[in-house]
Write an enzyme that holds these catalytic residues in place. Structure first.
Site, PDB file in Angstrom:
ATOM      1  N   ASP A  81       0.872  -1.180   0.000  1.00 41.86           N
ATOM      2  CA  ASP A  81       0.000   0.000   0.000  1.00 41.86           C
ATOM      3  C   ASP A  81       0.905   1.225   0.000  1.00 41.86           C
ATOM      4  O   ASP A  81       1.785   1.356   0.844  1.00 41.86           O
ATOM      5  CB  ASP A  81      -0.877  -0.036   1.263  1.00 41.86           C
ATOM      6  CG  ASP A  81      -2.024   0.971   1.213  1.00 41.86           C
ATOM      7  OD1 ASP A  81      -1.909   1.980   0.482  1.00 41.86           O
ATOM      8  OD2 ASP A  81      -3.026   0.760   1.930  1.00 41.86           O
ATOM      9  N   ASP A  92      -3.325   7.531  -3.244  1.00 42.89           N
ATOM     10  CA  ASP A  92      -3.135   6.345  -2.406  1.00 42.89           C
ATOM     11  C   ASP A  92      -3.571   5.135  -3.229  1.00 42.89           C
ATOM     12  O   ASP A  92      -4.644   5.151  -3.838  1.00 42.89           O
ATOM     13  CB  ASP A  92      -4.024   6.553  -1.166  1.00 42.89           C
ATOM     14  CG  ASP A  92      -3.915   5.473  -0.112  1.00 42.89           C
ATOM     15  OD1 ASP A  92      -3.197   4.486  -0.326  1.00 42.89           O
ATOM     16  OD2 ASP A  92      -4.574   5.633   0.929  1.00 42.89           O
ATOM     17  N   HIS A 151     -11.339   6.186   2.005  1.00 41.16           N
ATOM     18  CA  HIS A 151     -11.335   7.497   2.672  1.00 41.16           C
ATOM     19  C   HIS A 151     -11.062   8.625   1.700  1.00 41.16           C
ATOM     20  O   HIS A 151     -10.452   8.414   0.646  1.00 41.16           O
ATOM     21  CB  HIS A 151     -10.221   7.487   3.724  1.00 41.16           C
ATOM     22  CG  HIS A 151      -8.919   6.985   3.153  1.00 41.16           C
ATOM     23  ND1 HIS A 151      -8.028   7.810   2.543  1.00 41.16           N
ATOM     24  CD2 HIS A 151      -8.416   5.729   3.024  1.00 41.16           C
ATOM     25  CE1 HIS A 151      -7.017   7.079   2.090  1.00 41.16           C
ATOM     26  NE2 HIS A 151      -7.227   5.819   2.359  1.00 41.16           N
ATOM     27  N   HIS A 159      -6.359  10.339   5.858  1.00 38.60           N
ATOM     28  CA  HIS A 159      -7.682   9.740   6.066  1.00 38.60           C
ATOM     29  C   HIS A 159      -8.669  10.818   6.493  1.00 38.60           C
ATOM     30  O   HIS A 159      -8.707  11.219   7.650  1.00 38.60           O
ATOM     31  CB  HIS A 159      -7.634   8.630   7.130  1.00 38.60           C
ATOM     32  CG  HIS A 159      -7.180   7.322   6.565  1.00 38.60           C
ATOM     33  ND1 HIS A 159      -7.861   6.149   6.757  1.00 38.60           N
ATOM     34  CD2 HIS A 159      -6.128   7.014   5.796  1.00 38.60           C
ATOM     35  CE1 HIS A 159      -7.242   5.170   6.123  1.00 38.60           C
ATOM     36  NE2 HIS A 159      -6.167   5.666   5.540  1.00 38.60           N
ATOM     37  N   GLU A 184     -10.876   1.085  -1.012  1.00 36.78           N
ATOM     38  CA  GLU A 184      -9.950  -0.011  -0.758  1.00 36.78           C
ATOM     39  C   GLU A 184     -10.607  -1.223  -0.113  1.00 36.78           C
ATOM     40  O   GLU A 184     -10.562  -1.395   1.090  1.00 36.78           O
ATOM     41  CB  GLU A 184      -8.723   0.442   0.044  1.00 36.78           C
ATOM     42  CG  GLU A 184      -8.962   1.286   1.262  1.00 36.78           C
ATOM     43  CD  GLU A 184      -7.622   1.708   1.910  1.00 36.78           C
ATOM     44  OE1 GLU A 184      -6.678   0.910   1.941  1.00 36.78           O
ATOM     45  OE2 GLU A 184      -7.553   2.847   2.390  1.00 36.78           O
ATOM     46  N   GLU A 271      -6.690  -1.183  -4.094  1.00 40.45           N
ATOM     47  CA  GLU A 271      -7.032   0.211  -3.819  1.00 40.45           C
ATOM     48  C   GLU A 271      -6.649   1.125  -4.972  1.00 40.45           C
ATOM     49  O   GLU A 271      -5.582   0.971  -5.574  1.00 40.45           O
ATOM     50  CB  GLU A 271      -6.303   0.696  -2.550  1.00 40.45           C
ATOM     51  CG  GLU A 271      -6.576   2.164  -2.212  1.00 40.45           C
ATOM     52  CD  GLU A 271      -5.852   2.640  -0.952  1.00 40.45           C
ATOM     53  OE1 GLU A 271      -4.849   1.996  -0.568  1.00 40.45           O
ATOM     54  OE2 GLU A 271      -6.277   3.642  -0.371  1.00 40.45           O
TER      55      GLU A 271
END
Ligand code: CO
Length: 285
Positions: A81, A92, A151, A159, A184, A271
């Site tokens: 990640d 992200d 998020h 987040h 995600e 994600e």
């Protein structure tokens, strides 16, 4: 602002492809984490958080320690990640690489992510996104991890709202054009919940209260450049456990302990960061 998110996303897109080739048995985890973080900087962004490399039943918040000697093994289910930011504007993304026999679990997370992105358009709610993810889990015979979520972002905050649940919630938030967020799905053959283990490698600064101890001040000076974003203990030149624990107790640092599936069953993750446009969601990672 959008251009900065996009630049961060573009950088991660390239690194995602390269990292897949690196992750194989015998490769050191630290080498992969340093490759990802180094490449983000080389391409003109900064890591938005330490490269997370979580194995098997560990779902998130794992990153190698300083001088970490662990290598990937045959059979491992490897989640990478990564986050990058340009002036605080974050992208992200995560992938799961299967070095064993978890093909279906990996596919389940990927299909859930793809289908969730496909249904997004202005006016839909986060409840419908979650429902889509949960229904893919059911089709595959797995469960989503209920207490991990996608998020939104705020400058230097990885987040932020909206929370994108991996299941149908009672009251969802309405998705609007222009929103940027990460979706995600985490999938597991276990119970679908994670809990904290004691190991912690990731922290962030949550208070600017003054501290008296010299060694604590040195640590805080070193991480100041990350502002409110998470940093790795291994990024510190002198990661003294006793000082870090005191900073956590004093409410100056927040700890991000490793999150593990409660039944110790494997977890997969997929994600992407998306921008909501008039006709649907555009993936920027
Ligand atoms: Co994320």
């Amino acid at each position: 602002m959008i251009e900065k998110h996009e630049k961060a996303g573009e950088i991660l897109k390239q690194i995602r492809e390269e990292v897949v080739k690196l992750v194989k048995p015998e490769t050191k985890m630290l080498e992969v984490a340093e490759f990802v973080e180094g490449k983000i900087a080389e391409l003109g962004a900064q890591p938005a958080f330490p490269c997370n490399i979580s194995l098997n039943e560990d779902a998130a918040h794992c990153t190698p320690s300083k001088n970490d000697q662990r290598a990937f093994k045959d059979g491992d289910l490897v989640k990478i990640d990564m986050g990058a930011h340009v002036d605080g504007y974050i992208a992200d993304t995560a992938i799961t690489i299967d070095l064993g026999e978890h093909g279906e679990l990996v596919e389940c997370a990927e299909v859930a992510l793809k289908k969730a992105i496909e249904i997004i358009e202005p006016g839909i709610t986060t409840s419908e996104i979650g429902e889509e993810i949960e229904s893919v889990a059911k089709e595959f015979g797995f469960k989503p991890v209920y207490n991990l979520t996608g998020h939104g972002f705020m400058p230097y905050i990885a987040h932020a709202p909206p929370t994108i649940y991996n299941y149908r919630v009672e009251k969802g938030i309405k998705i609007e054009e222009g929103m940027i967020f990460a979706i995600e799905p985490f999938m597991t053959s276990g119970a679908g919940r994670v809990s904290e283990r004691s190991e912690t490698e990731i922290y962030s600064v949550v208070s600017s209260k003054p501290v008296r101890m010299r060694m604590a001040r040195e640590i805080l000076a070193e991480v100041e450049k990350h502002k409110t974003l998470p940093f790795a203990k291994r990024w510190l030149s002198n990661p003294r456990e006793i000082i870090i624990s005191k900073l956590v107790r004093d409410g100056i640092l927040r700890a991000y302990p490793v999150l593990t599936e409660v039944t110790r069953e494997p977890v997969s993750q997929a994600e992407h960061t998306v921008i909501v446009e008039e006709n649907g969601a555009r993936i920027i990672t």
